[in-house]
Design a protein around this motif. Structure first.
Motif, PDB file in Angstrom:
ATOM      1  N   VAL A  29      10.389   4.073  -5.718  1.00  0.00           N
ATOM      2  CA  VAL A  29       9.898   3.765  -4.414  1.00  0.00           C
ATOM      3  C   VAL A  29       8.807   2.686  -4.726  1.00  0.00           C
ATOM      4  O   VAL A  29       8.130   2.322  -5.901  1.00  0.00           O
ATOM      5  N   ALA A  30       8.910   1.668  -3.688  1.00  0.00           N
ATOM      6  CA  ALA A  30       7.935   0.505  -3.753  1.00  0.00           C
ATOM      7  C   ALA A  30       6.989   0.763  -2.800  1.00  0.00           C
ATOM      8  O   ALA A  30       7.251   1.099  -1.512  1.00  0.00           O
ATOM      9  N   PHE A  31       5.926   0.236  -3.027  1.00  0.00           N
ATOM     10  CA  PHE A  31       4.692   0.439  -2.071  1.00  0.00           C
ATOM     11  C   PHE A  31       4.129  -1.081  -1.850  1.00  0.00           C
ATOM     12  O   PHE A  31       3.896  -1.967  -2.590  1.00  0.00           O
ATOM     13  N   GLY A  32       3.686  -1.441  -0.466  1.00  0.00           N
ATOM     14  CA  GLY A  32       3.187  -2.708  -0.104  1.00  0.00           C
ATOM     15  C   GLY A  32       2.006  -2.689   1.110  1.00  0.00           C
ATOM     16  O   GLY A  32       2.189  -1.522   1.842  1.00  0.00           O
ATOM     17  N   VAL A  33       1.067  -3.495   1.081  1.00  0.00           N
ATOM     18  CA  VAL A  33       0.222  -3.334   2.227  1.00  0.00           C
ATOM     19  C   VAL A  33       0.641  -4.277   3.292  1.00  0.00           C
ATOM     20  O   VAL A  33       1.122  -5.261   2.894  1.00  0.00           O
ATOM     21  N   ILE A  34       0.526  -3.440   4.567  1.00  0.00           N
ATOM     22  CA  ILE A  34       0.906  -4.618   5.502  1.00  0.00           C
ATOM     23  C   ILE A  34      -0.202  -4.091   6.604  1.00  0.00           C
ATOM     24  O   ILE A  34      -0.140  -2.936   7.288  1.00  0.00           O
ATOM     25  N   GLY A  35      -1.071  -5.143   6.891  1.00  0.00           N
ATOM     26  CA  GLY A  35      -2.302  -4.996   7.616  1.00  0.00           C
ATOM     27  C   GLY A  35      -3.284  -3.722   7.052  1.00  0.00           C
ATOM     28  O   GLY A  35      -3.529  -3.555   6.033  1.00  0.00           O
ATOM     29  N   GLU A  36      -3.349  -2.758   7.998  1.00  0.00           N
ATOM     30  CA  GLU A  36      -4.210  -1.614   7.741  1.00  0.00           C
ATOM     31  C   GLU A  36      -3.386  -0.548   7.101  1.00  0.00           C
ATOM     32  O   GLU A  36      -3.862   0.611   6.915  1.00  0.00           O
ATOM     33  N   PHE A  37      -2.078  -0.777   6.853  1.00  0.00           N
ATOM     34  CA  PHE A  37      -1.197   0.283   6.811  1.00  0.00           C
ATOM     35  C   PHE A  37      -0.494   0.156   5.313  1.00  0.00           C
ATOM     36  O   PHE A  37      -0.605  -0.917   4.616  1.00  0.00           O
ATOM     37  N   VAL A  38       0.163   1.003   4.940  1.00  0.00           N
ATOM     38  CA  VAL A  38       0.981   0.933   3.659  1.00  0.00           C
ATOM     39  C   VAL A  38       2.491   1.511   3.604  1.00  0.00           C
ATOM     40  O   VAL A  38       2.808   2.171   4.418  1.00  0.00           O
ATOM     41  N   ALA A  52       5.788   3.178   7.443  1.00  0.00           N
ATOM     42  CA  ALA A  52       4.389   2.809   7.310  1.00  0.00           C
ATOM     43  C   ALA A  52       3.542   3.717   7.449  1.00  0.00           C
ATOM     44  O   ALA A  52       3.912   4.791   8.301  1.00  0.00           O
ATOM     45  N   TYR A  53       2.682   3.952   6.656  1.00  0.00           N
ATOM     46  CA  TYR A  53       1.740   5.192   6.740  1.00  0.00           C
ATOM     47  C   TYR A  53       0.379   4.686   6.584  1.00  0.00           C
ATOM     48  O   TYR A  53       0.183   3.573   6.191  1.00  0.00           O
ATOM     49  N   THR A  54      -0.431   5.471   7.151  1.00  0.00           N
ATOM     50  CA  THR A  54      -2.157   4.932   7.086  1.00  0.00           C
ATOM     51  C   THR A  54      -2.374   5.420   5.808  1.00  0.00           C
ATOM     52  O   THR A  54      -1.848   6.106   5.207  1.00  0.00           O
ATOM     53  N   ARG A  55      -3.820   4.607   5.384  1.00  0.00           N
ATOM     54  CA  ARG A  55      -3.965   4.898   4.171  1.00  0.00           C
ATOM     55  C   ARG A  55      -4.345   6.472   3.739  1.00  0.00           C
ATOM     56  O   ARG A  55      -4.420   6.872   2.627  1.00  0.00           O
ATOM     57  N   SER A  56      -4.808   7.072   4.816  1.00  0.00           N
ATOM     58  CA  SER A  56      -5.379   8.324   4.399  1.00  0.00           C
ATOM     59  C   SER A  56      -4.055   9.468   4.361  1.00  0.00           C
ATOM     60  O   SER A  56      -4.034  10.316   3.446  1.00  0.00           O
ATOM     61  N   GLU A  57      -2.887   8.783   4.937  1.00  0.00           N
ATOM     62  CA  GLU A  57      -1.672   9.575   4.720  1.00  0.00           C
ATOM     63  C   GLU A  57      -1.374   9.454   2.954  1.00  0.00           C
ATOM     64  O   GLU A  57      -0.963  10.248   2.437  1.00  0.00           O
ATOM     65  N   ILE A  58      -1.350   8.214   2.765  1.00  0.00           N
ATOM     66  CA  ILE A  58      -0.879   7.911   1.505  1.00  0.00           C
ATOM     67  C   ILE A  58      -1.714   8.557   0.565  1.00  0.00           C
ATOM     68  O   ILE A  58      -1.428   9.025  -0.680  1.00  0.00           O
ATOM     69  N   ARG A  59      -3.156   8.478   0.730  1.00  0.00           N
ATOM     70  CA  ARG A  59      -4.076   9.062  -0.054  1.00  0.00           C
ATOM     71  C   ARG A  59      -3.808  10.723  -0.223  1.00  0.00           C
ATOM     72  O   ARG A  59      -3.835  11.107  -1.403  1.00  0.00           O
TER      73      ARG A  59
END
Length: 74
Positions: A29-38, A52-59
């Motif tokens: 999988v590939a990850f990238g930042v888009i605004g405040e989301f991953v 798109a996920y929130t940073r806390s979901e990714i964390r």
């Protein structure tokens, strides 16, 4: 905070990153930042709409992976 609607979001400027553990192939999988989301997409089939996920979901997912929570999926 509302997540962006992936179907209505322009992902063309996202700098996508893959894990170095993918072996250099397209099996990750590939990850990238888009605004405040991953954003997350399938690196071997990138045209479909990423998620798109929130940073806390990714964390939470990364912390779970580090703790072995997903080892049974290998």
């Amino acid at each position: 905070m509302n997540k962006p609607d992936p179907a209505e979001t322009d992902f063309s400027d996202v700098a996508w990153e893959k894990s170095p553990f993918s072996g250099g192939g397209d099996n990750c999988v590939a990850f990238g930042v888009i605004g405040e989301f991953v954003a997350v997409r399938d690196s071997k089939n990138p045209p479909p709409t990423p998620l798109a996920y929130t940073r806390s979901e990714i964390r939470a997912m990364v912390d779970g992976a580090k703790a072995g929570a997903f080892d049974h999926l290998r």
